[in-house]
Design a protein around this motif. Structure first.
Motif, PDB file in Angstrom:
ATOM      1  N   THR A  56       0.810  -1.216   0.000  1.00 14.77           N
ATOM      2  CA  THR A  56       0.000   0.000   0.000  1.00 14.77           C
ATOM      3  C   THR A  56       0.842   1.263   0.000  1.00 14.77           C
ATOM      4  OG1 THR A  56      -1.702  -1.202   1.229  1.00 14.77           O
ATOM      5  CG2 THR A  56      -1.864   1.198   1.199  1.00 14.77           C
ATOM      6  N   ALA A  57       1.942   1.260   0.737  1.00 14.94           N
ATOM      7  CA  ALA A  57       2.717   2.493   0.934  1.00 14.94           C
ATOM      8  C   ALA A  57       3.954   2.573   0.057  1.00 14.94           C
ATOM      9  CB  ALA A  57       3.108   2.621   2.402  1.00 14.94           C
ATOM     10  N   GLU A  58       4.071   1.719  -0.948  1.00  7.86           N
ATOM     11  CA  GLU A  58       5.273   1.709  -1.782  1.00  7.86           C
ATOM     12  C   GLU A  58       4.938   2.037  -3.233  1.00  7.86           C
ATOM     13  OE1 GLU A  58       7.935  -1.590  -1.347  1.00  7.86           O
ATOM     14  OE2 GLU A  58       7.068  -2.131   0.597  1.00  7.86           O
ATOM     15  N   PRO A  59       5.886   2.609  -3.968  1.00  3.53           N
ATOM     16  CA  PRO A  59       5.643   2.896  -5.390  1.00  3.53           C
ATOM     17  C   PRO A  59       5.367   1.635  -6.214  1.00  3.53           C
ATOM     18  CG  PRO A  59       7.558   4.110  -4.591  1.00  3.53           C
ATOM     19  CD  PRO A  59       7.186   3.134  -3.511  1.00  3.53           C
ATOM     20  N   VAL A  60       6.076   0.536  -5.898  1.00  7.23           N
ATOM     21  CA  VAL A  60       5.819  -0.735  -6.571  1.00  7.23           C
ATOM     22  C   VAL A  60       4.776  -1.484  -5.746  1.00  7.23           C
ATOM     23  CG1 VAL A  60       6.789  -2.911  -7.386  1.00  7.23           C
ATOM     24  CG2 VAL A  60       8.144  -0.811  -7.530  1.00  7.23           C
ATOM     25  N   ARG A  61       3.556  -1.533  -6.252  1.00  9.33           N
ATOM     26  CA  ARG A  61       2.440  -2.033  -5.444  1.00  9.33           C
ATOM     27  C   ARG A  61       2.436  -3.542  -5.258  1.00  9.33           C
ATOM     28  NH1 ARG A  61      -1.549   1.727  -4.148  1.00  9.33           N
ATOM     29  NH2 ARG A  61      -0.416   3.689  -3.941  1.00  9.33           N
ATOM     30  N   LEU A  62       2.975  -4.295  -6.211  1.00  9.62           N
ATOM     31  CA  LEU A  62       2.938  -5.747  -6.110  1.00  9.62           C
ATOM     32  C   LEU A  62       4.336  -6.329  -5.933  1.00  9.62           C
ATOM     33  CD1 LEU A  62       0.391  -6.756  -8.903  1.00  9.62           C
ATOM     34  CD2 LEU A  62      -0.025  -6.595  -6.446  1.00  9.62           C
ATOM     35  N   SER A  63       4.440  -7.272  -5.009  1.00 10.92           N
ATOM     36  CA  SER A  63       5.653  -8.073  -4.837  1.00 10.92           C
ATOM     37  C   SER A  63       5.235  -9.533  -4.868  1.00 10.92           C
ATOM     38  CB  SER A  63       6.333  -7.776  -3.497  1.00 10.92           C
ATOM     39  OG  SER A  63       6.725  -6.428  -3.412  1.00 10.92           O
ATOM     40  N   THR A  64       6.084 -10.386  -5.432  1.00 16.65           N
ATOM     41  CA  THR A  64       5.719 -11.794  -5.540  1.00 16.65           C
ATOM     42  C   THR A  64       6.956 -12.658  -5.643  1.00 16.65           C
ATOM     43  OG1 THR A  64       4.261 -13.334  -6.735  1.00 16.65           O
ATOM     44  CG2 THR A  64       5.624 -11.843  -8.070  1.00 16.65           C
ATOM     45  N   PHE A  65       6.784 -13.945  -5.380  1.00 17.02           N
ATOM     46  CA  PHE A  65       7.800 -14.911  -5.755  1.00 17.02           C
ATOM     47  C   PHE A  65       7.612 -15.188  -7.249  1.00 17.02           C
ATOM     48  CE2 PHE A  65       7.425 -16.468  -1.149  1.00 17.02           C
ATOM     49  CZ  PHE A  65       8.388 -15.564  -0.737  1.00 17.02           C
ATOM     50  N   GLN A  66       8.460 -15.995  -7.821  1.00 14.44           N
ATOM     51  CA  GLN A  66       8.349 -16.260  -9.256  1.00 14.44           C
ATOM     52  C   GLN A  66       6.958 -16.811  -9.582  1.00 14.44           C
ATOM     53  OE1 GLN A  66      10.110 -15.541 -11.782  1.00 14.44           O
ATOM     54  NE2 GLN A  66      12.040 -14.886 -10.883  1.00 14.44           N
ATOM     55  N   PRO A  67       6.246 -16.182 -10.517  1.00 11.37           N
ATOM     56  CA  PRO A  67       4.898 -16.654 -10.850  1.00 11.37           C
ATOM     57  C   PRO A  67       4.935 -17.857 -11.775  1.00 11.37           C
ATOM     58  CG  PRO A  67       5.477 -14.809 -12.254  1.00 11.37           C
ATOM     59  CD  PRO A  67       6.635 -14.991 -11.285  1.00 11.37           C
ATOM     60  N   ALA A  68       3.776 -18.486 -11.924  1.00 10.28           N
ATOM     61  CA  ALA A  68       3.611 -19.458 -12.999  1.00 10.28           C
ATOM     62  C   ALA A  68       3.416 -18.678 -14.300  1.00 10.28           C
ATOM     63  CB  ALA A  68       2.400 -20.333 -12.717  1.00 10.28           C
ATOM     64  N   TRP A  69       3.773 -19.287 -15.413  1.00  6.17           N
ATOM     65  CA  TRP A  69       3.602 -18.636 -16.720  1.00  6.17           C
ATOM     66  C   TRP A  69       2.677 -19.488 -17.569  1.00  6.17           C
ATOM     67  CZ3 TRP A  69       5.415 -13.824 -17.875  1.00  6.17           C
ATOM     68  CH2 TRP A  69       6.341 -13.275 -16.977  1.00  6.17           C
ATOM     69  N   LEU A  70       1.664 -18.840 -18.136  1.00  7.63           N
ATOM     70  CA  LEU A  70       0.681 -19.505 -18.982  1.00  7.63           C
ATOM     71  C   LEU A  70       0.806 -18.989 -20.412  1.00  7.63           C
ATOM     72  CD1 LEU A  70      -2.490 -19.131 -16.691  1.00  7.63           C
ATOM     73  CD2 LEU A  70      -0.817 -21.003 -16.719  1.00  7.63           C
ATOM     74  N   PRO A  71       0.424 -19.804 -21.393  1.00  5.99           N
ATOM     75  CA  PRO A  71       0.424 -19.307 -22.772  1.00  5.99           C
ATOM     76  C   PRO A  71      -0.494 -18.090 -22.908  1.00  5.99           C
ATOM     77  CG  PRO A  71       0.172 -21.687 -22.727  1.00  5.99           C
ATOM     78  CD  PRO A  71       0.037 -21.220 -21.307  1.00  5.99           C
ATOM     79  N   ALA A  72      -0.090 -17.132 -23.711  1.00  7.40           N
ATOM     80  CA  ALA A  72      -0.900 -15.938 -23.928  1.00  7.40           C
ATOM     81  C   ALA A  72      -2.181 -16.322 -24.653  1.00  7.40           C
ATOM     82  CB  ALA A  72      -0.123 -14.916 -24.747  1.00  7.40           C
ATOM     83  N   SER A  73      -3.316 -16.136 -23.975  1.00 10.07           N
ATOM     84  CA  SER A  73      -4.606 -16.506 -24.560  1.00 10.07           C
ATOM     85  C   SER A  73      -5.715 -15.889 -23.735  1.00 10.07           C
ATOM     86  CB  SER A  73      -4.782 -18.033 -24.583  1.00 10.07           C
ATOM     87  OG  SER A  73      -4.858 -18.533 -23.259  1.00 10.07           O
ATOM     88  N   ALA A  74      -6.911 -15.853 -24.303  1.00  5.57           N
ATOM     89  CA  ALA A  74      -8.062 -15.372 -23.545  1.00  5.57           C
ATOM     90  C   ALA A  74      -8.341 -16.294 -22.363  1.00  5.57           C
ATOM     91  CB  ALA A  74      -9.284 -15.277 -24.458  1.00  5.57           C
ATOM     92  N   ASP A  75      -8.142 -17.604 -22.548  1.00  6.43           N
ATOM     93  CA  ASP A  75      -8.356 -18.534 -21.437  1.00  6.43           C
ATOM     94  C   ASP A  75      -7.371 -18.266 -20.311  1.00  6.43           C
ATOM     95  OD1 ASP A  75     -10.489 -19.826 -22.587  1.00  6.43           O
ATOM     96  OD2 ASP A  75      -9.293 -21.479 -23.413  1.00  6.43           O
ATOM     97  N   GLY A  76      -6.116 -17.961 -20.668  1.00  9.43           N
ATOM     98  CA  GLY A  76      -5.140 -17.625 -19.635  1.00  9.43           C
ATOM     99  C   GLY A  76      -5.532 -16.379 -18.869  1.00  9.43           C
TER     100      GLY A  76
END
Length: 204
Positions: free
Chosen positions: A92-112
């Motif tokens: 909430t109080a930082e310029p970079v709003r999201l922090s995460t561990f390495q995400p899963a990666w899905l093929p670029a698609s509407a279903d994704g």
């Protein structure tokens, strides 16, 4: 393989820091309306003490932008990141709003992208509505506006056919042949002092 660092050049809404964060985990926001309400009240105070409904619309619109922009940006590179709500933080109080561990990666698609919406935007919508009385069409409209806004930032790389398919499914706005967009609900930002109407507002 696409990396989160590949998306930072598109701007702050596409930027996600690797590592733990200083705020609540997304999963906590999704299942704890009290945390959502605290964020909404903080937003309302920052906006000059606007009503909760107005603050909720503004806060939720920002959340949508931060949550849909990285996946849509990933689509421009052929695959999209899916963040684990249990291991992704809302700073909430930082310029970079999201922090995460390495995400899963899905093929670029509407279903994704629909998987992203089901994982993040749908539970967020329910949590916001549990925290504040706000019409559901406003929240779907915020999501639609965020998708279009993220696509505009991507410029020539924007996956407009995919965005159009998602918008058709949401039913929250119309995208014309020239990529002009008009949502069917107002986010209520015009009720913020000096706010005015957004470019896609049906009231403007």
């Amino acid at each position: 393989m696409t990396e989160l660092a590949d998306l930072t050049g598109y701007g702050p809404y596409f930027t996600v820091r690797i590592g733990t964060g200083s705020g609540p985990r997304l999963a906590e926001l999704y299942r704890c309306p009290e945390l959502v309400r605290a964020n909404i009240e903080q937003t309302g105070a920052a906006l000059g003490g606007v009503p909760d409904r107005v603050a909720a619309g503004t806060w939720h619109l920002a959340c949508c932008a931060y949550l849909v922009s990285p996946p849509l940006g990933g689509c421009a590179h052929g695959e999209l990141p899916l963040f684990d709500p249990e291991h992704t933080w809302w700073n909430t109080a930082e310029p970079v709003r999201l922090s995460t561990f390495q995400p899963a990666w899905l093929p670029a698609s509407a279903d994704g992208m629909r998987t992203v919406l089901d994982t993040h935007l749908v539970p967020l919508l329910h949590s916001v509505r549990s925290a504040v009385k706000l019409a559901e069409p406003i929240l779907w409209g915020n999501l639609a506006s965020s998708l279009v806004g993220a696509a505009r930032v991507l410029g020539a790389e924007a996956p407009w056919p995919l965005v159009r398919e998602l918008l058709d499914g949401l039913g929250a706005g119309e995208l014309d042949e020239r990529l002009g967009f008009r949502r069917r609900s107002c986010c209520l930002f015009y009720r913020v002092p000096g706010g005015g109407y957004c470019g896609d507002c049906p009231l403007g």
